[in-house]
Structure formats: C-alpha cells, structure tokens
Design a protein around this motif. Structure first.
Motif, PDB file in Angstrom:
ATOM      1  N   SER A  62       0.846  -1.190   0.000  1.00 28.13           N
ATOM      2  CA  SER A  62       0.000   0.000   0.000  1.00 28.13           C
ATOM      3  C   SER A  62       0.885   1.245   0.000  1.00 28.13           C
ATOM      4  N   LEU A  63       0.336   2.298  -0.565  1.00 33.79           N
ATOM      5  CA  LEU A  63       1.086   3.542  -0.745  1.00 33.79           C
ATOM      6  C   LEU A  63       0.371   4.695  -0.066  1.00 33.79           C
ATOM      7  N   GLU A  64       1.144   5.526   0.618  1.00 35.12           N
ATOM      8  CA  GLU A  64       0.630   6.811   1.067  1.00 35.12           C
ATOM      9  C   GLU A  64       1.753   7.821   0.967  1.00 35.12           C
ATOM     10  N   VAL A  87     -11.197  12.072  -2.586  1.00 31.34           N
ATOM     11  CA  VAL A  87     -11.222  12.278  -4.031  1.00 31.34           C
ATOM     12  C   VAL A  87     -10.617  11.071  -4.713  1.00 31.34           C
ATOM     13  N   LYS A  88     -11.308  10.587  -5.718  1.00 31.24           N
ATOM     14  CA  LYS A  88     -10.780   9.455  -6.481  1.00 31.24           C
ATOM     15  C   LYS A  88     -10.249   9.940  -7.814  1.00 31.24           C
ATOM     16  N   GLY A  89      -9.106   9.375  -8.200  1.00 32.68           N
ATOM     17  CA  GLY A  89      -8.498   9.769  -9.455  1.00 32.68           C
ATOM     18  C   GLY A  89      -8.318   8.595 -10.385  1.00 32.68           C
ATOM     19  N   ILE A  90      -7.411   8.786 -11.337  1.00 35.78           N
ATOM     20  CA  ILE A  90      -7.167   7.733 -12.313  1.00 35.78           C
ATOM     21  C   ILE A  90      -6.272   6.649 -11.728  1.00 35.78           C
ATOM     22  N   LYS A  91      -6.292   5.495 -12.342  1.00 35.83           N
ATOM     23  CA  LYS A  91      -5.386   4.382 -12.045  1.00 35.83           C
ATOM     24  C   LYS A  91      -5.456   3.923 -10.588  1.00 35.83           C
ATOM     25  N   GLY A  92      -6.625   4.060  -9.972  1.00 34.03           N
ATOM     26  CA  GLY A  92      -6.829   3.549  -8.628  1.00 34.03           C
ATOM     27  C   GLY A  92      -6.307   4.437  -7.508  1.00 34.03           C
ATOM     28  N   PHE A  93      -5.834   5.627  -7.829  1.00 33.07           N
ATOM     29  CA  PHE A  93      -5.346   6.552  -6.812  1.00 33.07           C
ATOM     30  C   PHE A  93      -6.501   7.310  -6.168  1.00 33.07           C
ATOM     31  N   GLU A  94      -6.310   7.677  -4.921  1.00 25.15           N
ATOM     32  CA  GLU A  94      -7.252   8.528  -4.214  1.00 25.15           C
ATOM     33  C   GLU A  94      -6.464   9.427  -3.265  1.00 25.15           C
ATOM     34  N   ALA A  95      -7.106  10.487  -2.825  1.00 20.40           N
ATOM     35  CA  ALA A  95      -6.473  11.398  -1.870  1.00 20.40           C
ATOM     36  C   ALA A  95      -7.541  11.901  -0.924  1.00 20.40           C
ATOM     37  N   GLU A  96      -7.126  12.173   0.299  1.00 23.00           N
ATOM     38  CA  GLU A  96      -8.055  12.672   1.302  1.00 23.00           C
ATOM     39  C   GLU A  96      -7.619  14.054   1.771  1.00 23.00           C
ATOM     40  N   ARG A 119      -3.023   8.179  -1.860  1.00 22.80           N
ATOM     41  CA  ARG A 119      -3.016   6.786  -1.445  1.00 22.80           C
ATOM     42  C   ARG A 119      -3.346   5.862  -2.615  1.00 22.80           C
ATOM     43  N   LYS A 120      -2.851   4.640  -2.481  1.00 20.57           N
ATOM     44  CA  LYS A 120      -3.248   3.573  -3.393  1.00 20.57           C
ATOM     45  C   LYS A 120      -3.111   2.270  -2.609  1.00 20.57           C
ATOM     46  N   PRO A 121      -4.158   1.446  -2.627  1.00 26.67           N
ATOM     47  CA  PRO A 121      -4.143   0.243  -1.785  1.00 26.67           C
ATOM     48  C   PRO A 121      -3.089  -0.778  -2.198  1.00 26.67           C
ATOM     49  N   SER A 122      -2.799  -0.884  -3.488  1.00 20.95           N
ATOM     50  CA  SER A 122      -1.892  -1.923  -3.967  1.00 20.95           C
ATOM     51  C   SER A 122      -1.143  -1.389  -5.192  1.00 20.95           C
ATOM     52  N   VAL A 123       0.132  -1.127  -5.026  1.00 20.90           N
ATOM     53  CA  VAL A 123       0.884  -0.519  -6.137  1.00 20.90           C
ATOM     54  C   VAL A 123       1.362  -1.582  -7.118  1.00 20.90           C
ATOM     55  N   GLN A 124       1.593  -1.106  -8.333  1.00 18.83           N
ATOM     56  CA  GLN A 124       2.117  -1.974  -9.387  1.00 18.83           C
ATOM     57  C   GLN A 124       3.446  -1.404  -9.862  1.00 18.83           C
ATOM     58  N   TRP A 125       4.217  -2.232 -10.521  1.00 19.91           N
ATOM     59  CA  TRP A 125       5.502  -1.790 -11.045  1.00 19.91           C
ATOM     60  C   TRP A 125       5.325  -0.561 -11.948  1.00 19.91           C
ATOM     61  N   SER A 126       4.190  -0.517 -12.660  1.00 21.22           N
ATOM     62  CA  SER A 126       3.936   0.595 -13.581  1.00 21.22           C
ATOM     63  C   SER A 126       3.655   1.917 -12.854  1.00 21.22           C
ATOM     64  N   ASP A 127       3.531   1.880 -11.539  1.00 21.81           N
ATOM     65  CA  ASP A 127       3.336   3.126 -10.784  1.00 21.81           C
ATOM     66  C   ASP A 127       4.657   3.824 -10.487  1.00 21.81           C
ATOM     67  N   THR A 128       5.754   3.209 -10.863  1.00 19.33           N
ATOM     68  CA  THR A 128       7.061   3.848 -10.699  1.00 19.33           C
ATOM     69  C   THR A 128       7.065   5.170 -11.445  1.00 19.33           C
ATOM     70  N   ALA A 129       7.289   6.253 -10.713  1.00 16.05           N
ATOM     71  CA  ALA A 129       7.150   7.593 -11.285  1.00 16.05           C
ATOM     72  C   ALA A 129       7.514   8.616 -10.220  1.00 16.05           C
ATOM     73  N   GLU A 130       7.437   9.877 -10.613  1.00 18.55           N
ATOM     74  CA  GLU A 130       7.578  10.966  -9.652  1.00 18.55           C
ATOM     75  C   GLU A 130       6.219  11.620  -9.474  1.00 18.55           C
ATOM     76  N   TYR A 131       5.895  11.910  -8.231  1.00 20.96           N
ATOM     77  CA  TYR A 131       4.573  12.419  -7.892  1.00 20.96           C
ATOM     78  C   TYR A 131       4.715  13.814  -7.270  1.00 20.96           C
ATOM     79  N   PHE A 132       3.892  14.724  -7.757  1.00 20.87           N
ATOM     80  CA  PHE A 132       3.946  16.111  -7.297  1.00 20.87           C
ATOM     81  C   PHE A 132       2.583  16.546  -6.775  1.00 20.87           C
ATOM     82  N   CYS A 133       2.606  17.177  -5.624  1.00 15.32           N
ATOM     83  CA  CYS A 133       1.422  17.808  -5.068  1.00 15.32           C
ATOM     84  C   CYS A 133       1.468  19.283  -5.460  1.00 15.32           C
TER      85      CYS A 133
END
Lengths: 108, 114
Positions: A18-20, A57-66, A77-91
């Motif tokens: 899981s990801l947060e 808030v729900k977004g694409i590819k199974g992501f959500e944020a509170e 957040r994402k309950p179960s990450v995949q290898w394809s989620d490897t990336a850089e994330y910006f708020c």
C-alpha cells in the motif's frame, strides 16, 4: 507565501504494497489541490484534484487522496501498487505552488 | 487534440550565449505557465500569463530571464547570458483559466549550459 511540502523524497515499495505519500499545504488562501504524476520519459499529467465537497477524491489508475482540513494535508493513497506506478509524484496548490516531488520506485 | 508542444526538446549552449525556448499551448487556453525543473528541486514557478493581463513575473530568478506571449498564444522564454546554473528542464503548461483548472504540460526543453 503559500507553500506545499512533500516530506517523502524517495519511496521504495514492493508490488502489492500500500502507498501513502504525504502532502501538507500552508494555511490561508484558496485551497485548490492537485496531484500530478510524471512517468519516466513522459509529461506531467493529472492524477486527481480537490476544490470542495467530498474530502475523499478518487483519481485515475486507482489513486485517491483525502483532504483533511484540520491537518492541512492532502495525502495520496493507493491500496496496492504496481511496477507501472514507478514515477515521480507532485502535489500542487492552486496553479503555481508545487511540492518538491516524491520519487516512487516499485520493485517487482 | 493537440497538446502543449515545446521546442527545441534539447538545447546545448555555451555559457554567456542567449537562448530562446518556445511553447505552443493548447488552443483556447487563456493561461500559460513556465516552470523550471531541476533534479531533486521539484517545479519552480517562473512566470505566467492570463489572457490580456500583465504577466506575473514574480518567479523569474534574475533579469536575464524574460518571456513574452504573442497574440495570446505562443510564448517564448528568453535567457540572456546563460550561466551553468541555468541548466535544467524548462516546462510549459497551459490551462483554460488560471487557478481553477488542471494544467496541461508540454514535454519540456532540456537546457544544458556548458
């Protein structure tokens, strides 16, 4: 001045974990919040956004944020990450203010 | 439809030379933004244009940096007398309006100052 803080600079997870990712914004002003993702070699693209209403808030590819107003937070957040989620994330907060980014590495 | 485009994709220049970076926003988008992305530094706001209003230049790091937007469409970011610390990826984004919409990003221009 408005600011956004992302305290996790580099996160390494195994697939299915899981990801947060944390995002905190400064007090005051309009609170329009966004999460963007930049996959390797690709453009920045929007994952999700919050302006008002339901704080989950729900977004694409199974992501959500509170959105938690009392904590000035907008964690991704994402309950179960995949290898394809490897990336850089910006708020981002309302147009001009980005956090420093979190590099997520998902190991197969 | 067409997204935001930027040119060139890569630019290598010698210290002290001037460079021009171009951005073509999505048609109809009134807001246009320039950012600088350096390794580990996130996205640094440089300047934005909103319609016919005067641009917000508050993020420009020095007077060597300037930008213009012609006809409410194409924008050019100019860096004069480039320095090695100017090396970065320069990103352009556009949105239908300022502040209330997601931003659509271009692929960026990677600038290397030698």
């Amino acid at each position: 001045a408005q600011s956004v803080s992302q305290h996790n600079h580099h996160v390494i997870l195994s697939e299915a974990a899981s990801l947060e990712l944390g995002c905190n914004y400064s007090y005051g002003g309009t609170v329009n919040l966004f999460w963007y993702v930049q996959y390797p070699g690709q453009h920045l693209q929007l994952l999700l956004k919050y302006f008002s209403g339901d704080p989950l808030v729900k977004g694409i590819k199974g992501f959500e944020a509170e959105f938690i107003k009392s904590k000035f937070s907008f964690n991704l957040r994402k309950p179960s990450v995949q290898w394809s989620d490897t990336a850089e994330y910006f708020c981002q907060r309302r147009a001009l203010t980005f956090g420093s980014g979190t590099r997520l590495q998902v190991q197969p | 439809g067409a997204g935001v485009s930027q040119s060139p994709s890569n630019k290598v220049t010698e210290k002290g030379k001037d460079v021009e970076l171009r951005c073509d926003p999505i048609s109809g988008h009134t807001a246009l933004y320039w950012y600088r992305q350096s390794l580990g530094q996130g996205l640094e706001f440089l300047i934005y244009f909103q319609g016919n209003s005067a641009p917000d230049k508050s993020g420009l790091p020095s007077d060597r940096f300037s930008a213009e937007r012609t006809g409410g469409s194409v924008s050019t970011l100019t860096i004069q007398r480039t320095q090695q610390e100017d090396s970065a990826v320069y990103l352009c984004a556009s949105s239908p309006t300022y502040g209330w919409d997601e931003q659509y990003f271009g692929p960026g221009t990677r600038l290397t100052v030698t």
